[in-house]
Write a protein that holds these residues in place. Structure first.
Motif, PDB file in Angstrom:
ATOM      1  N   ASP A  95      19.595   5.916  18.482  1.00  0.00           N
ATOM      2  CA  ASP A  95      19.347   6.225  17.074  1.00  0.00           C
ATOM      3  C   ASP A  95      19.218   4.996  16.197  1.00  0.00           C
ATOM      4  O   ASP A  95      18.648   5.074  15.110  1.00  0.00           O
ATOM      5  N   GLY A  96      19.761   3.858  16.633  1.00  0.00           N
ATOM      6  CA  GLY A  96      19.687   2.709  15.772  1.00  0.00           C
ATOM      7  C   GLY A  96      20.299   1.464  16.367  1.00  0.00           C
ATOM      8  O   GLY A  96      20.686   1.426  17.542  1.00  0.00           O
ATOM      9  N   VAL A  97      20.404   0.427  15.533  1.00  0.00           N
ATOM     10  CA  VAL A  97      20.882  -0.880  15.980  1.00  0.00           C
ATOM     11  C   VAL A  97      21.751  -1.491  14.892  1.00  0.00           C
ATOM     12  O   VAL A  97      21.540  -1.260  13.697  1.00  0.00           O
ATOM     13  N   LYS A 116      14.541   4.374  13.053  1.00  0.00           N
ATOM     14  CA  LYS A 116      15.848   4.002  13.564  1.00  0.00           C
ATOM     15  C   LYS A 116      16.816   3.757  12.405  1.00  0.00           C
ATOM     16  O   LYS A 116      16.413   3.331  11.324  1.00  0.00           O
ATOM     17  N   ILE A 117      18.099   4.019  12.640  1.00  0.00           N
ATOM     18  CA  ILE A 117      19.147   3.668  11.700  1.00  0.00           C
ATOM     19  C   ILE A 117      19.420   2.174  11.844  1.00  0.00           C
ATOM     20  O   ILE A 117      19.665   1.691  12.952  1.00  0.00           O
ATOM     21  N   VAL A 118      19.372   1.440  10.740  1.00  0.00           N
ATOM     22  CA  VAL A 118      19.607  -0.004  10.774  1.00  0.00           C
ATOM     23  C   VAL A 118      20.936  -0.293  10.086  1.00  0.00           C
ATOM     24  O   VAL A 118      21.130   0.056   8.912  1.00  0.00           O
ATOM     25  N   VAL A 119      21.845  -0.923  10.824  1.00  0.00           N
ATOM     26  CA  VAL A 119      23.200  -1.195  10.347  1.00  0.00           C
ATOM     27  C   VAL A 119      23.363  -2.703  10.168  1.00  0.00           C
ATOM     28  O   VAL A 119      23.186  -3.471  11.127  1.00  0.00           O
ATOM     29  N   GLY A 120      23.716  -3.134   8.965  1.00  0.00           N
ATOM     30  CA  GLY A 120      23.911  -4.550   8.691  1.00  0.00           C
ATOM     31  C   GLY A 120      25.349  -4.980   8.907  1.00  0.00           C
ATOM     32  O   GLY A 120      26.278  -4.369   8.377  1.00  0.00           O
ATOM     33  N   SER A 121      25.542  -6.041   9.698  1.00  0.00           N
ATOM     34  CA  SER A 121      26.881  -6.573   9.970  1.00  0.00           C
ATOM     35  C   SER A 121      27.249  -7.579   8.887  1.00  0.00           C
ATOM     36  O   SER A 121      26.472  -8.484   8.582  1.00  0.00           O
TER      37      SER A 121
END
Length: 310
Positions: A95-97, A116-121
């Motif tokens: 679903d994403g990264v 895609k789901i984009v997740v920021g660290s």
């Protein structure tokens, strides 16, 4: 200058040499291409279908954590990492990264983030093995940048060391980030641990009691928990753990190198608990012992989405 091996001989589902050449050219001659790629990215609903998420994590290098199992520099070759991420992101069950700006922007330029789901660290300043590791400053994404870049999620690490004074400013910065995310209506993923120094390194307590305590601390951070999620390790007594919070939760997968069947079974059991919405796993699937990235990703995807694709 010769192309890296991974680009010259891409794995099945990987990227051809011209993709990397275009990436390097854009970074050198047209840096605004990054903003255009992120702005043009086709986004998706956060939860859909079975309302579960399988997120592949790739934010380890920014903390200086390049090792996988016995290879201390497994993640040092950026082209190999991108090739493996391409294989993962092209799997329909992913679903994403999750990544730091450098990784996310490479993937955007490569056209791998659509749908895609984009997740920021966010906080990567507590470098692995450093004397200041508990001073986990926010050196990656911030909330305004994630909103401007149309990212879908933020992620932060909340390590609580009761014997280290650096925990206090980290908690304060974390609370501010949670409040900013809530004000921007940006979901934010908190990964809490009770941690301690042991023989010169930070060790996380993976007992159920410690995880529950860390959840209580993390859940109360910020001016609102409306957009807060938890990212939790799979530990014994997960029923007790999940009874400790009403926040939506994603599971942090462990390393299945010793007894993979048992590890996958523990993931499957935990995924059935109330409040659990999916899995976040990185190095152990991108760098599996047998080298078959697609098979490792496929195994995890089928656990998260047993009834089919999201």
């Amino acid at each position: 200058m010769p192309e890296p091996t991974i680009a010259a001989e891409p794995a099945a589902g990987g990227l051809p040499p011209e993709s990397y050449a275009a990436l390097r050219e854009a970074r050198a001659a047209d840096p605004d291409a990054i903003a255009r790629a992120l702005d043009a990215r086709r986004s998706r609903q956060l939860l859909r279908g079975d309302r579960r998420l399988f997120i592949v994590a790739a934010d380890h290098p920014a903390r200086g954590a390049l090792g996988v199992r016995d290879d201390d520099f497994a993640m040092a070759d950026r082209y190999r990492l991108l090739d493996r991420l391409a294989i993962a992101l092209r799997h329909p069950g992913v679903d994403g990264v999750l990544g730091t700006p450098d990784v996310i922007e490479d993937l955007a330029l490569l056209g791998l983030l659509d749908d895609k789901i984009v997740v920021g660290s966010m906080n990567r300043g507590g470098l692995r093995g450093a004397a200041f590791e508990m001073d986990d400053r926010y050196t990656g994404y911030d909330v305004p940048t994630m909103v401007r870049s149309r990212l879908d999620f933020g992620k932060l690490l909340v390590r609580v060391n009761l014997e280290d004074r650096a925990t206090a400013p980290t908690l304060q910065a974390t609370a501010e980030a949670v409040g900013q995310a809530a004000a921007a209506r940006l979901p934010i993923m908190l990964e809490p641990f009770m941690s301690s120094w042991r023989d010169g390194r930070i060790v996380n307590d993976l007992s159920a009691e410690a995880v529950i305590t860390s959840m209580a601390i993390a859940s109360g951070l910020g001016t609102s928990s409306a957009y807060s999620w938890l990212k939790l390790p799979v530990v014994p007594e997960m029923e007790r753990v999940m009874a400790a919070s009403t926040l939506p939760t994603l599971l942090l997968g462990g390393d299945p190198r010793e007894r993979p069947d048992e590890t996958y079974a523990s993931w499957a059991d935990a995924l059935e608990l109330p409040g659990v919405h999916g899995l976040v796993v990185g190095r152990t699937l991108l760098y599996p012992p047998d080298g078959d990235v697609h098979r490792a990703i496929d195994t995890a995807a089928r656990l998260v989405h047993p009834g089919g694709l999201a």
